[in-house]
Design an enzyme around this catalytic site. Structure first.
Site, short mmCIF file in Angstrom:
data_model
loop_
_atom_site.label_atom_id
_atom_site.label_comp_id
_atom_site.label_asym_id
_atom_site.label_seq_id
_atom_site.Cartn_x
_atom_site.Cartn_y
_atom_site.Cartn_z
N GLU A 148 0.82 -1.20 0.00
CA GLU A 148 0.00 0.00 0.00
C GLU A 148 0.86 1.26 0.00
OE1 GLU A 148 -2.89 0.05 3.14
OE2 GLU A 148 -3.31 -2.09 2.92
N CYS B 166 -3.17 0.79 8.39
CA CYS B 166 -2.08 0.20 7.61
C CYS B 166 -2.34 -1.28 7.36
CB CYS B 166 -0.77 0.38 8.38
SG CYS B 166 0.66 -0.28 7.51
#
EC number: 2.1.1.-
Length: 352
Positions: free
Chosen positions: A91, A325
Site C-alpha cells: 500500500e 495500515c
C-alpha cells in the site's frame, strides 16, 4: 530490483553518470526515462546507444510496480494498492498537502497487535527501486514533496534498501531531508546508521505507551527497549540533525488512553524536541481493540498540550476506505486474522 542494478543497466547501454542522473530525475518525477527538459530535447542529449537501449530498461522499470486499484477518501487522501512484479501487493497513500506514505516490506515481522500488516507476517523485502517506484507512480497523479516510511513493514528490518532509497529521493528525487521520515519501533541500528548518512531523514518512533510491560504486549517482537530510553535516543538524534522527532501513539480505548498514562506521557515528553502524534485506532469489525471517543481524543490532546507536550491528532488517512495500515491489502489478498477467527468460532460454539 536495487537502484544499483538500474544504474548498471544504464551504464551497459553507454550511459555516462550525467545521463544516468537525468534519467533518475525523470523517472522519480513520474516522467518517461527519455524525457527531455525545457531547454534540451532528449535526442540532443543522449547518445544513440542510450536512446535505442532505453526501451527495454523502461519496460523492466514499469514492471516493478503498478497501480492495482485507487481508493479516494473524504479527507483528500488517495490510497493506492500497488501490485509488484511478482504478484505481491503493498500500500501507498497520497496524503493531503503533498505527502506520500510508502511501504518498505510485504508484510511485517514485528507483529504489532493493533496492526493489520503484521497479521500475515513478513513475506519479503522490497528492493530500493521498488520503494522508489511508489514515489514515481504517485507523482504521476499529483505532486509529492514529503515521503514517510510508515506504510507496510518495519524500515529498520530492510535497512540497506530503505537507506538507499532515502539517499536517492533526497538527491535526484529533490525531496528535502527533513521531509523524508524514517519510522521505526526502536531498532538500535537506526541510531547508529542514520547520523552517518549524507541524507539524514527525520525520525518517527513508535512509542504507544510509557509502560515497558504494555509496550512488550502491544509490540511483541519489537526490540526490548524501555520507552524512556527510546525517547532519550530520539532526543539525541533530534538535537543532532536539527529537526524534531515524531513520537507515534496509537490510542486504544481502555488500553493506553488512561489519565495515568497521560500523566506519565507528560512527564516523559515535556521539554523534548519533538511532537507527539496521537492516532485514534482505526477499528474494524470484530476487532478486540476500539478507538476512544472523539471527546476523549480531544481531551487527551488538550491535557498534553497544556502540560508542555506539543500534540497533534493524526487519524489514519482514508478512514472511509480501509484506512489502517495493511487493511486495503488484507481485503484484496484475503488475509485472515486467526485470533479473530477463533473468537468467532468460540462464539458460535457458545451460542449453540
Amino acid at each position: 530490483m536495487h537502484i544499483q542494478e538500474f544504474h548498471q543497466a544504464l551504464a551497459d547501454i553507454g550511459a555516462r553518470p550525467c545521463h544516468i542522473g537525468r534519467i533518475n530525475r525523470a523517472w522519480l518525477k513520474g516522467l518517461p526515462l527519455d524525457a527531455g527538459t525545457r531547454h534540451q530535447k532528449s535526442e540532443d542529449y543522449f547518445p544513440l546507444s542510450v536512446r535505442e537501449g532505453l526501451a527495454p530498461i523502461a519496460a523492466r522499470i514499469e514492471k516493478l510496480a503498478r497501480i492495482h486499484s485507487r481508493h479516494d477518501a473524504d479527507d483528500g487522501s488517495l490510497r493506492l494498492l500497488v501490485g509488484l512484479g511478482d504478484g505481491q501487493m503493498v500500500e501507498s497513500v497520497l496524503l493531503p498537502r503533498d505527502g506520500l506514505c510508502v511501504s518498505s516490506q510485504v508484510g511485517c515481522a514485528v507483529g504489532c497487535t493493533f496492526c493489520m500488516t503484521g497479521k500475515s507476517g513478513l513475506l519479503r523485502q522490497l528492493g530500493s527501486a521498488e520503494i522508489a517506484a511508489q514515489v514515481a507512480l504517485a507523482r504521476r497523479i499529483r505532486p509529492v514533496k514529503k515521503v514517510v516510511f510508515m506504510g507496510m513493514g518495519e524500515p529498520a528490518h530492510n535497512m540497506e534498501n530503505v537507506l538507499e532509497a532515502i539517499q536517492w529521493l533526497g538527491t535526484d528525487g529533490n525531496i528535502g531531508h527533513k521531509n523524508l521520515v524514517f519510522s521505526t519501533v526502536g531498532d538500535a541500528r537506526v541510531f547508529e546508521r542514520l547520523p552517518q548518512l549524507e541524507v539524514k531523514p527525520a525520525l518517527a518512533l513508535s512509542l504507544h505507551t510509557t509502560r515497558a510491560d504494555l509496550r512488550e504486549q502491544l509490540l511483541p517482537r519489537a526490540p526490548r527497549i524501555a520507552p524512556a530510553e527510546l525517547v532519550e535516543l530520539g532526543e539525541a538524534y533530534a538535537r543532532r540533525v536539527g529537526y524534531p522527532i515524531q513520537y507515534q501513539w496509537t490510542l486504544l480505548a481502555g488500553v493506553n488512553d488512561s489519565q495515568e498514562e497521560m500523566d506519565a506521557a507528560a512527564r516523559l515528553l515535556k521539554g523534548k524536541y519533538g511532537v507527539l502524534n496521537i492516532i485514534p485506532y482505526n477499528s474494524v469489525e470484530g476487532d478486540r481493540f476500539q478507538r476512544p471517543s472523539s471527546e476523549r481524543v480531544q481531551a487527551i490532546k488538550r491535557y498534553l498540550h497544556d502540560n508542555g507536550v506539543l500534540t497533534k491528532v493524526r487519524d489514519s488517512a482514508g478512514q472511509d476506505v480501509d484506512g489502517g495500515c495493511g487493511q486495503l491489502r488484507a481485503r484484496a489478498a484475503h488475509v485472515i486474522d486467526a485470533s479473530r477467527l477463533r473468537r468467532r468460532e468460540q462464539a458460535g460454539v457458545s451460542a449453540g
